[in-house]
Design a protein around this motif. Structure first.
Motif, PDB file in Angstrom:
ATOM      1  N   GLY A  70       0.816  -1.215   0.000  1.00 44.03           N
ATOM      2  CA  GLY A  70       0.000   0.000   0.000  1.00 44.03           C
ATOM      3  C   GLY A  70       0.843   1.256   0.000  1.00 44.03           C
ATOM      4  N   LEU A  71       1.896   1.281   0.827  1.00 42.29           N
ATOM      5  CA  LEU A  71       2.740   2.479   0.918  1.00 42.29           C
ATOM      6  C   LEU A  71       3.517   2.690  -0.380  1.00 42.29           C
ATOM      7  CD1 LEU A  71       3.757   4.775   2.665  1.00 42.29           C
ATOM      8  CD2 LEU A  71       5.544   3.240   3.538  1.00 42.29           C
ATOM      9  N   ALA A  72       4.051   1.609  -0.945  1.00 42.13           N
ATOM     10  CA  ALA A  72       4.816   1.741  -2.197  1.00 42.13           C
ATOM     11  C   ALA A  72       3.914   2.228  -3.333  1.00 42.13           C
ATOM     12  CB  ALA A  72       5.463   0.408  -2.561  1.00 42.13           C
ATOM     13  N   GLY A  73       2.707   1.659  -3.429  1.00 39.81           N
ATOM     14  CA  GLY A  73       1.790   2.085  -4.486  1.00 39.81           C
ATOM     15  C   GLY A  73       1.395   3.545  -4.358  1.00 39.81           C
ATOM     16  N   LEU A  76       4.323   5.734  -5.403  1.00 35.30           N
ATOM     17  CA  LEU A  76       4.547   5.708  -6.858  1.00 35.30           C
ATOM     18  C   LEU A  76       3.552   6.583  -7.610  1.00 35.30           C
ATOM     19  CD1 LEU A  76       5.414   1.948  -7.485  1.00 35.30           C
ATOM     20  CD2 LEU A  76       6.930   3.918  -7.765  1.00 35.30           C
ATOM     21  N   LEU A  77       2.376   6.811  -7.023  1.00 36.11           N
ATOM     22  CA  LEU A  77       1.398   7.675  -7.691  1.00 36.11           C
ATOM     23  C   LEU A  77       1.933   9.091  -7.892  1.00 36.11           C
ATOM     24  CD1 LEU A  77      -1.914   6.543  -5.947  1.00 36.11           C
ATOM     25  CD2 LEU A  77      -1.361   6.329  -8.377  1.00 36.11           C
ATOM     26  N   PHE A  78       2.841   9.537  -7.030  1.00 36.22           N
ATOM     27  CA  PHE A  78       3.399  10.894  -7.163  1.00 36.22           C
ATOM     28  C   PHE A  78       4.298  11.011  -8.399  1.00 36.22           C
ATOM     29  CE2 PHE A  78       2.649  10.721  -2.493  1.00 36.22           C
ATOM     30  CZ  PHE A  78       1.749  11.780  -2.415  1.00 36.22           C
ATOM     31  N   THR A  79       4.710   9.878  -8.966  1.00 37.74           N
ATOM     32  CA  THR A  79       5.566   9.956 -10.158  1.00 37.74           C
ATOM     33  C   THR A  79       4.778  10.242 -11.430  1.00 37.74           C
ATOM     34  OG1 THR A  79       5.419   7.582 -10.627  1.00 37.74           O
ATOM     35  CG2 THR A  79       7.160   8.316  -9.114  1.00 37.74           C
ATOM     36  N   PHE A  90      -0.215  12.048 -22.448  1.00 37.02           N
ATOM     37  CA  PHE A  90      -1.376  11.969 -21.569  1.00 37.02           C
ATOM     38  C   PHE A  90      -1.894  10.533 -21.438  1.00 37.02           C
ATOM     39  CE2 PHE A  90      -5.991  11.792 -21.132  1.00 37.02           C
ATOM     40  CZ  PHE A  90      -6.141  12.411 -19.902  1.00 37.02           C
ATOM     41  N   ARG A  91      -2.121   9.845 -22.546  1.00 40.08           N
ATOM     42  CA  ARG A  91      -2.718   8.508 -22.477  1.00 40.08           C
ATOM     43  C   ARG A  91      -1.813   7.531 -21.732  1.00 40.08           C
ATOM     44  NH1 ARG A  91      -7.241   7.601 -25.288  1.00 40.08           N
ATOM     45  NH2 ARG A  91      -6.892   5.337 -25.154  1.00 40.08           N
ATOM     46  N   ARG A  92      -0.526   7.598 -21.985  1.00 44.10           N
ATOM     47  CA  ARG A  92       0.395   6.706 -21.269  1.00 44.10           C
ATOM     48  C   ARG A  92       0.382   7.001 -19.775  1.00 44.10           C
ATOM     49  NH1 ARG A  92       5.789   6.397 -25.160  1.00 44.10           N
ATOM     50  NH2 ARG A  92       4.761   5.395 -26.947  1.00 44.10           N
ATOM     51  N   CYS A  93       0.360   8.276 -19.444  1.00 40.01           N
ATOM     52  CA  CYS A  93       0.329   8.644 -18.018  1.00 40.01           C
ATOM     53  C   CYS A  93      -0.986   8.218 -17.381  1.00 40.01           C
ATOM     54  CB  CYS A  93       0.538  10.150 -17.864  1.00 40.01           C
ATOM     55  SG  CYS A  93       2.230  10.687 -18.206  1.00 40.01           S
ATOM     56  N   ALA A  94      -2.092   8.322 -18.137  1.00 40.28           N
ATOM     57  CA  ALA A  94      -3.379   7.899 -17.584  1.00 40.28           C
ATOM     58  C   ALA A  94      -3.372   6.395 -17.297  1.00 40.28           C
ATOM     59  CB  ALA A  94      -4.498   8.262 -18.565  1.00 40.28           C
ATOM     60  N   TRP A  95      -2.864   5.594 -18.229  1.00 40.37           N
ATOM     61  CA  TRP A  95      -2.784   4.153 -17.985  1.00 40.37           C
ATOM     62  C   TRP A  95      -1.821   3.827 -16.851  1.00 40.37           C
ATOM     63  CZ3 TRP A  95      -6.402   1.090 -19.210  1.00 40.37           C
ATOM     64  CH2 TRP A  95      -7.139   1.250 -20.385  1.00 40.37           C
ATOM     65  N   LEU A  96      -0.717   4.577 -16.784  1.00 38.33           N
ATOM     66  CA  LEU A  96       0.216   4.376 -15.667  1.00 38.33           C
ATOM     67  C   LEU A  96      -0.452   4.682 -14.339  1.00 38.33           C
ATOM     68  CD1 LEU A  96       3.108   3.838 -14.647  1.00 38.33           C
ATOM     69  CD2 LEU A  96       3.583   6.274 -15.016  1.00 38.33           C
ATOM     70  N   LEU A  97      -1.237   5.749 -14.297  1.00 36.45           N
ATOM     71  CA  LEU A  97      -1.958   6.116 -13.085  1.00 36.45           C
ATOM     72  C   LEU A  97      -2.912   4.999 -12.664  1.00 36.45           C
ATOM     73  CD1 LEU A  97      -3.078   8.134 -10.946  1.00 36.45           C
ATOM     74  CD2 LEU A  97      -4.613   8.968 -12.733  1.00 36.45           C
ATOM     75  N   VAL A 102      -4.518   0.583  -9.147  1.00 38.88           N
ATOM     76  CA  VAL A 102      -5.229  -0.688  -8.960  1.00 38.88           C
ATOM     77  C   VAL A 102      -4.325  -1.765  -8.366  1.00 38.88           C
ATOM     78  CG1 VAL A 102      -6.350  -2.589 -10.202  1.00 38.88           C
ATOM     79  CG2 VAL A 102      -6.891  -0.209 -10.787  1.00 38.88           C
ATOM     80  N   ALA A 103      -3.098  -1.858  -8.871  1.00 38.53           N
ATOM     81  CA  ALA A 103      -2.229  -2.971  -8.474  1.00 38.53           C
ATOM     82  C   ALA A 103      -1.987  -3.030  -6.962  1.00 38.53           C
ATOM     83  CB  ALA A 103      -0.910  -2.889  -9.239  1.00 38.53           C
ATOM     84  N   PRO A 104      -1.605  -1.946  -6.278  1.00 38.12           N
ATOM     85  CA  PRO A 104      -1.368  -2.061  -4.824  1.00 38.12           C
ATOM     86  C   PRO A 104      -2.621  -2.450  -4.047  1.00 38.12           C
ATOM     87  CG  PRO A 104      -0.386  -0.045  -5.708  1.00 38.12           C
ATOM     88  CD  PRO A 104      -1.252  -0.605  -6.770  1.00 38.12           C
TER      89      PRO A 104
END
Length: 605
Positions: A70-73, A76-79, A90-97, A102-104
């Motif tokens: 949870g803490l790592a996820g 990482l959102l701040f990146t 934009f689209r790549r960043c949206a999918w990364l977000l 979701v993963a954590p």
């Protein structure tokens, strides 16, 4: 405290604002809104996730994977905003977000239960956020992945014996999970559909904007082409009128010629208005900075406008205050155009009474002069509702104005554009039945002396450097006019009706200079010039002077880009043509002028 101490905080605040709140790119407000939502959601989710992970460290001391995931996820959102500002897209960043969001959560709910685990409630926001950022299909895809993941967790729970909800297995039931799933599905579809409508609307608006810009460009090009076609015959009318004025004509014929010259000048003013409108649309208006005598400029305007005022029985008075300097530095041509348009309008609309021009000046602290030009008339005045749009293009105060007085409705718009270009202002005061009052305010520096007066035109009849000239011109009227002007000064002229004929002539005979029209059939002036410069022949370095009615090409330096040395804008004044030809003839050794024909021998006298 000085402003220097605030520089760093202000820059920091500006940088932070640009980071958190991206500005619209190319005026696309929808794109800016989505980018801002991406950054704000990443930061809010990161802050919320970090806070939740830190506050729940004591709840799972035996399972560090939950807390660490949870803490790592969350961190990482701040990146995501950083990646976006680094140009990831934009689209790549949206999918990364979405992936980092979701993963954590899936990792943390894996050992604690299913859909109704505390962390799993945050998972329900994933498809909604996806719908807001990327649209309906990506949102349904993320929702399906979440549903399959939760379904897998239920099977995992059944095999491991974990409860439906780790905190209170008796109070929760599957039905609540189904209700939440349906609610999230509904929200996802609604948000995604709304996103699709907004996207479609945005595309339609962009398409309409592009079509409007294309139509405006086509209109501007049409005006430029029409002005070109008008200036070409005008060149013949005014040019032959100038040649006739040098002859001894009977008084009645001289009077008729003067009327022809005046009417041609009026038509030229109208064409110039259209050209200036075209220049303004292309941002191609430019200013000179030369020394000039404002009193001499005003006297020229008095002579030009006074004739019309006298015909209408209107008194015209121009008063110049003694504080106005004898020499100023600026663009006299544009200033003459501004004041001339205002005087022309005043005389045109005034049926009886008078038109006054008052010029004053005040010296400023930096040594420049604040000049005021006030044009007053006793005309019909302007209604209050029309004053707000009087400086708009193609606008006149009354729809019947064009029928009664003529005009294009461009004069005041061009005045406004030129005055703004010169860093000044123009205002109007008017009242129906009591006339109008236009005031132009400009700040101009004082010049140190004036240029020497030019010699009278009548003295410049002979060429200082006679030579052989190739005239490339398709208009028969202009061919005869330019031939008469040039041979009258002592030059030998050969005519080519298009660029292909010009190249044939250059291949067979020597010339000293080429006068090149811009638009011609078969082969135009620009293509012909490029062919001459790239020929590798002796004539590749001949001086080439453009004679063009294409004002945009002149303003943008298109003739120089094609390889021409200089330009003359139609309508061409004969003395300007002779002066320009003499200038370039003097820079090379003229070819030998053969004798033996009456046309080739310089005229006597």
């Amino acid at each position: 405290m000085s402003d220097r101490h605030f520089t760093l905080p202000r820059r920091t605040a500006a940088a932070l604002r640009a980071f958190l709140w991206p500005a619209p790119r190319g005026g696309d407000l929808l794109r800016a809104a989505r980018e801002r939502l991406l950054i704000l959601f990443a930061l809010i989710a990161g802050i919320g996730g970090t806070t939740t992970a830190l506050s729940s460290l004591h709840l799972f001391p035996q399972q560090p994977l939950i807390s660490a995931g949870g803490l790592a996820g969350a961190l990482l959102l701040f990146t995501v905003p950083v990646c976006f500002h680094l140009g990831l897209g934009f689209r790549r960043c949206a999918w990364l977000l979405i992936l980092l969001y979701v993963a954590p959560i899936l990792v943390t709910i894996l050992p604690t239960g299913g859909l109704l685990a505390g962390s799993a409630l945050y998972l329900l926001a994933a498809p909604v956020i996806t719908g807001m950022l990327l649209g309906l299909r990506p949102a349904l895809g993320v929702g399906a992945v979440v549903f399959l993941a939760v379904l897998g967790l239920y099977f995992w729970r059944a095999r491991t014996g974990l409860p439906v909800h780790a905190m209170d297995p008796d109070a929760m039931a599957y039905s609540i999970g189904y209700a939440l799933a349906i609610l999230v599905l509904g929200l996802t579809v609604a948000v995604g559909a709304f996103h699709g409508v907004v996207e479609a609307t945005n595309r339609a608006l962009k398409r309409a904007r592009d079509e409007a810009e294309a139509a405006n460009e086509a209109k501007t090009q049409f005006l430029a082409n029409m002005s070109h076609e008008l200036r070409t015959p005008l060149n013949g009318i005014l040019g032959f009128a100038d040649l006739l004025s040098a002859m001894n004509l009977p008084p009645e014929a001289a009077a008729y010629l003067r009327h022809i010259r005046t009417a041609g000048g009026d038509l030229l003013l109208l064409v110039n208005d259209v050209l200036d409108f075209t220049r303004a649309a292309h941002g191609a208006m430019t200013l000179e900075a030369v020394a000039f005598d404002p009193r001499e400029l005003l006297e020229e305007l008095r002579g030009r406008v006074g004739f019309r005022a006298e015909q209408k029985g209107i008194a015209l008075d121009i008063a110049v205050a003694p504080e106005v300097p004898r020499a100023l530095r600026g663009d006299p041509l544009r200033l003459r155009q501004v004041i001339g348009n205002l005087l022309d309008n005043a005389v045109k609309f005034t049926e009886a009474g008078r038109v006054d021009l008052a010029v004053g000046a005040t010296k400023t602290a930096d040594g420049t002069h604040r000049l005021s030009f006030t044009v007053s008339d006793t005309g019909p005045g302007i209604p209050p509702e029309a004053l707000a749009r009087i400086f708009e293009r193609f606008t006149q105060a009354d729809s019947s104005t064009t029928r009664r007085y003529g005009g294009s409705g461009l004069g005041l718009a061009i005045v406004h554009a030129l005055v703004e270009l010169m860093g000044g202002s123009v205002t109007v005061e008017s009242e129906p039945g009591r006339g109008s009052r236009f005031t132009v305010l400009l700040t101009l520096p004082e010049a140190q002396g004036l240029p020497a007066a030019a010699a009278p035109q009548a003295l410049r009849r002979r060429a200082e450097h006679p030579g052989r000239i190739l005239l490339v011109e398709d208009s028969e009227t202009n061919q005869e006019l330019f031939r008469a002007v040039l041979t009258g000064a002592g030059h030998v002229v050969e005519i080519a009706p298009n660029g292909r004929a010009a190249l044939d002539a250059l291949d067979s005979r020597p010339f000293d200079l080429v006068l090149m029209d811009g638009q011609m059939p078969v082969m135009g002036g620009h293509d012909t010039t490029r062919a001459i410069r790239g020929s590798g022949r002796d004539y590749a370095s001949l001086p080439i002077i453009a004679i063009t009615a294409d004002a945009l090409s002149v303003e943008n330096g298109g003739y120089r880009k094609a390889g021409m040395n200089d330009q003359l804008a139609k309508p061409v004044e004969p003395q300007r043509m002779l002066a320009k030809v003499d200038l370039w003839m003097g820079r090379r050794v003229p070819a030998t002028i053969p004798s033996g024909t009456a046309e080739e021998e310089p005229p006597k006298g």
